[in-house]
Each structure stands twice: as structure tokens, then as C-alpha cells.
Scaffold this motif. Sequence first.
Motif, PDB file in Angstrom:
ATOM      1  N   UNK B 108       0.861  -1.214   0.000  1.00 52.44           N
ATOM      2  CA  UNK B 108       0.000   0.000   0.000  1.00 52.44           C
ATOM      3  C   UNK B 108       0.881   1.243   0.000  1.00 52.44           C
ATOM      4  N   UNK B 113      -3.386   0.216  -3.900  1.00 56.15           N
ATOM      5  CA  UNK B 113      -3.096  -0.895  -4.811  1.00 56.15           C
ATOM      6  C   UNK B 113      -1.681  -0.884  -5.379  1.00 56.15           C
ATOM      7  N   UNK B 114      -0.819  -0.120  -4.762  1.00 58.96           N
ATOM      8  CA  UNK B 114       0.544  -0.028  -5.287  1.00 58.96           C
ATOM      9  C   UNK B 114       1.527  -0.682  -4.317  1.00 58.96           C
ATOM     10  N   UNK B 115       2.442  -1.466  -4.884  1.00 59.18           N
ATOM     11  CA  UNK B 115       3.488  -2.089  -4.066  1.00 59.18           C
ATOM     12  C   UNK B 115       4.852  -1.754  -4.644  1.00 59.18           C
TER      13      UNK B 115
END
Lengths: 276, 444
Positions: B108, B113-115
Motif C-alpha cells: 500500500x 493498490x501499489x506495491x
Amino acid sequence: MRKIEIMSLMTVLMVSGFVRAEEGKQQVQGTKLTAIEILKKADGVVNAPKDQDIAIEMILIDKEGKEKNRKSKIIQKGSEKRMIKFLSPADVEGLAFLDLPDDVMYLYLPAFKKIRRIASHVKNTSFAGTDFTYDDMASLNYADEYVPELTGEKKTDGLKPVIKEDQKQWQEQEFDHYILELKPKKGIQKDYSKLIMWVRKDNFYPIKIEYYSREGKLHKVMIRTKIEKEGEYWIAKEVEMSDLKKDHKTKMIISEVKYDQDLKDELFTERYLKRR
Amino acid sequence: MLKHYFQKNLLFLLLLTVPAFCEVDIGGEFLTDNRFRTEDKNKFTCNENRLSLKLDSGISRAQFHAEIWLREQGFSEVSSSSDLQEKDKEKISPSSLEIRELYIDFYRFLSENLELRVGKQRIAWGTADKLNPTDNLNPDDLEDIMDFGRHLGSNSMKLTYYFGDLTLTGVYIPVFIPAVLPSSDWSSALTPAFSLPAGMSVQNFSDSIILPENNPEESSMYAAKIAGKLFNYDLSVSYFHGRDDLPLVNRIEVTPTGASTVNAVAEMLYPKMQVIGADLAGAVCNIGVWAEGARFVNEEVGMETFTVGVGTQTGIALSEEAYFKYVFGFDYTFKNGLYINGQYLHGFVHERGKDNLEDYFMAGIEKKFFNDELKIKIGCGAEVKDFDKVKDNMAVMTMPEVSYYPVDNTEITLGAYLINGKDTTAFGKVKDNDEIYLKFKYNF
């Protein structure tokens, strides 16, 4: 006179026997439950929680009584999404399996750091060395895949040879059951020709399933015991799958269970499959 | 040498003390691997003890992972009594320390939705089984040619964005790292022969490698991938901009040393390349299927051959004409547990240029017995260089293997590599390297 009395008594006995048999029939008819309704109720009881987070210990027992232990964690949402992660022993730690609708299954192999899409040919093979197949671990809604037939109602005589010693367990199983015979629906490929499912009448919990091979021989038996009500839901704290052909069994013991945690859909994705 | 000795001790100290101060899960594997030739006086070719340590730590939104190999590998290199007196014992029993992976995951990151994964990491792309034309981000680790598919980690930044069923990945690798090549016994399989005047042979050969300049324009690599699902198939399309990790000869200097002998000095470089790849995985009638293909576009690399007393000849070492490598595969498990796997590959990892891609067929069968305590596996690979003259242009490698799992976490494996074929083929060039191996493994 005496002859008349005897005749009358016999008539009464015959009639009362008939009435009892009719009562038995009425009991089934009275509840107005058909085989499919019983099966759907059984599916409903097992899958009643919105979601489940379960810690499981698996004990693999061979014919000489030698044991191997596995620990895993299962999360499930509804009846169609399930993820299993192995926590121990070390050689399977991190191995994870994701089962999604439409026969979509993924396996994460930590040694290769890769997620593999697995085709349905794997469904009938052993899941990580246990007596459960991938299909046994995944198929949760029997009503979707099998056509049931109500073949009778019984006490738990059939369980006696399998459940031994533990009197507490035995008493727990002293209930009336519906006996359903399930045959795979047309177009659905299963490794079994039929299943015989024992469903408890009082709460519709399926406590025993016999799996018959395509040749019609009894291949495996699954017994659910220690059935308890946790909050609103029924759960079997122990599940034992015996493979009669291999003389090998796997016991699953639920050590912890959490219900309705509002597990997000994104947990049931490849993204979370590889995460520790 | 002493520096290396202290580094290893420092690492051990860290491993012992770090878990005491913070929560670190330590796991790993111990492996012993011994191999010997079936010919050549049964020469030992591998003598390895490897401790692979995996460390994991973190909180819910950030996780740390490291994988470190401590290895005793090879054979004594003692040549004098002073070598026996070295404190680090490197010549008596060579050892090494290798960081395979070392990274942090940020979940997160900036958005739900970002890693982000930063550090030395393995980024495995492609759906095929070990033969992946789209897997070009990490350098190949061909040190053990039989452990094919092994890669080094790359110091990189990987961003992954999840959008419904779609996954978008972007990777930036700041510094180019070349591949590890196999030992000299096996390198001939991957090295193209260079031509000399008729009747001449090489007396001495040496080479020099030119690495790309150490700046972002020359050394950095980047890639992107979009993956999703269509008609119950997993699909992905990828793009890579970087360099080929295997060196290419672009200049040879030939010096005659006798009537029929020469000394050769080669110069090698790593050509720039772009790769557009795609892969899919799914099932057809219960059979697992996959396909993977990559279109390679290289920079043109010239070839210069300078012969003392003759002059310079020029040519093309690698044309800029694009070429396409691909693989198709399937697998199936029968009711009795027999697993089969087959793949067809066009273009092996070392092959470059449209006219230099060969065809390979790989197959494997596997079955477990006695409640999974015994596993028998037979792998087979066939290389066909020319379909018109198969008999004279073919090689076959067979790899039988038996694994025994006496208790949980342990594995004992006995196997062999058996190679037959014509010298014109890659496998055929190493046909005298048949080996038998015995491995013991323990996981913890």
C-alpha cells in the motif's frame, strides 16, 4: 375368545408397525425436504459464515502409524474462494494454493518464486502429500456438482468401525441422519463414481462422506467429528480422511477459527498468494 | 583473503545477534552436492556444501527479506606448504559468501493498490517451465548448467499496481550485471566456434570483456509488463530495454606462432537489446498448456578479425534483424499420479540472431511412491540442428533421478546426466561430460 384377543393384538401391532413406518415416511415427507434441499442445506451449514480464517494442523498417518505433521492456514470467502498456505514443516513452508470459481487454481512455489496456474488435471491428485485431493480441498458446494438421491435415514451405525475408543466422540455422533447418494452431474468430471453423504438431521451438518471409485469400490472415507457451535455457526473441529486403498489417513485438527472478519476479495488473488 | 574471512565472521555475528533485537524469522536449507564423471577416471566435478539462509522480518506494510548462501565449494588448491598455513583456509577448502536476494517490500505504497520492492531481487517472468524467453531482467546464473533457470538477483526497483484483474509492473535496474558462465568443462556447449584459416589451430586463447560504461544511459535497464485474464487464460505482454547478459565476441586478434598454430585474443561486449514478450497459461481439455514468445531486437554489432601480417577483415557479429524465440508446453497428471510435462523450444538462452536459433524438445515424467517417500523422475532433452539431416545433427540428454524423503524436511537424491549426440550440436559438444550425482538436503 382368546383367539380373537390374539388376533386383535396382532392387528394392533401390525397397524402400529405400519403407522410407525408411515410416520418415518411422513417425517421425510412432513419436512417436505427433497434430496437436493437436504444437500443445499448441508452446503449452507458448512458455508454459512461470510468468511472464515482457520488455523489447521494436519497429521498424516501411514499404515504403520508413523506420523507427519503439517500446519496450515486457510481463509475462505463464501463457498467459492479459498486460499491455503502451509506454515510448516520447512520443506513445504510458503507453499500456497488458491482456488477460485470456474476451476481457476493457482499454486505458489516459493522455491521458484513463481505462481503457477494449475489445470484441472491436478484436481484429483494428492494435495501436498495428504489424503485430500485438490478437489477435496476445493469443492465446497456439492449441490453445484452432484445430483443427490435420498437413499435412507439411519443412526450412526456406519461410523462405528471408523471411530474407536473415544466415547465422547461416539456420543456426539448419536444423531439421526439423512443418507444421500451423490452422483456427478453430466459434464462434470470427477474421480469418483458416487459419494455417500451422511447429513445430521438436527443441524444438517454432513458428518461423513464415502467416496467410491469409478469402478464402484469404496476408496476413501471422510469423517467430521467434534462438531460444535462456535457463535452462530457449526464447525467440525476434526476431519479425518482415510484412503482405504493406500491404508493411509490424514487428520485435520482445527486449532483456531475466526468468522466474519470481512475478508477482502483482494486477499484471494495472486498478489496475496505469494505474500508471507 | 583475510578481508573475506572477516566479512564471513561479521555476517555470522549479525545473524546471531539480529534476531535477539528484532523479530526475524530464520529459515533455510542445507545442501551437499557431489558429482563425478562416468569417464575420465571418475573425476569429481562438484563438491559443495551450501547453507542457504532466508531471513524475513517486518510489519504489515513493510517486509524485509534476505537470502544468503554460505558455500564451501570446489577442491583444495594447495600448491605449497605455505598454502597449508593460511589462516582463512581458502586454499584448503574454498568457501564463498553470496547475497542472492536482499530487499524490502512496501505494501500500500502511496496508494492502496501499489506495491514497491526495492533491493536485490529475483524477478521471474514467463509462464514456461525454466525455459523462458521473456525472463531477461536478472542475469543468468549458469554456474551450474544442470540447475538451469537459476538467475542472480538484480539490484532494482519494482513497482506493481493492481487494478481489478490487471497487474501492471514497472522495473528499473540501475546497473548492468553480466551473467555467470558455466565452468570450462561445460562452456563449449554455449560458445559459438569462431573460424580460423584452414589447417590452423589455437595455441593460446585469451579474452577481454568490455562492460558498458557505468552511467544510466549505458548501464541502466528498464522493463514493463501488463498481465490479466482473458477467456479463462492468464495473459501477459512485456517490454524490456537493456542488454544481453551473455558476452558476444566482436573482435579477434590472431597472431601466428608456428606453421599451423596461432594465438587468439578475443574482445567481447554485451549488446544492447529490446525484447517484446508475451505469454499465456491455461488449460485445454484438462491439460495444462502454456506458451511464451519474445521478439528480440539487438543493436548491430560488427566483427573485426585482425591477423598479424595479413590485415583486418570486418563482418557482422550480430545483425540488427529481429529474431523470435518461443516455447510451447503442456503438462498432465494421470489418475495414478504419473505426471508428464513436455516443451518445445525455439532458441536457447545463448543463441542469438535469426539464423542461429535451434530447436529443442524437452520432456519429463515423474511419479511418487510409498506415500510420497520416494520420487522417480526422468527428464529428457533433444536438440535438432537440422531437420533435413536429423541423424547427423541431433543430440539427446537423459536425466534419470531418484529422490527419497525419509522424514520431513529431508531429501536424498541420486541421479545422472547422460549426453549423446553429434559435435555440431550444443549438447553434443559436452557429450563426454556424463555425470552421476548424489545430493542430501535438509530444510529448516
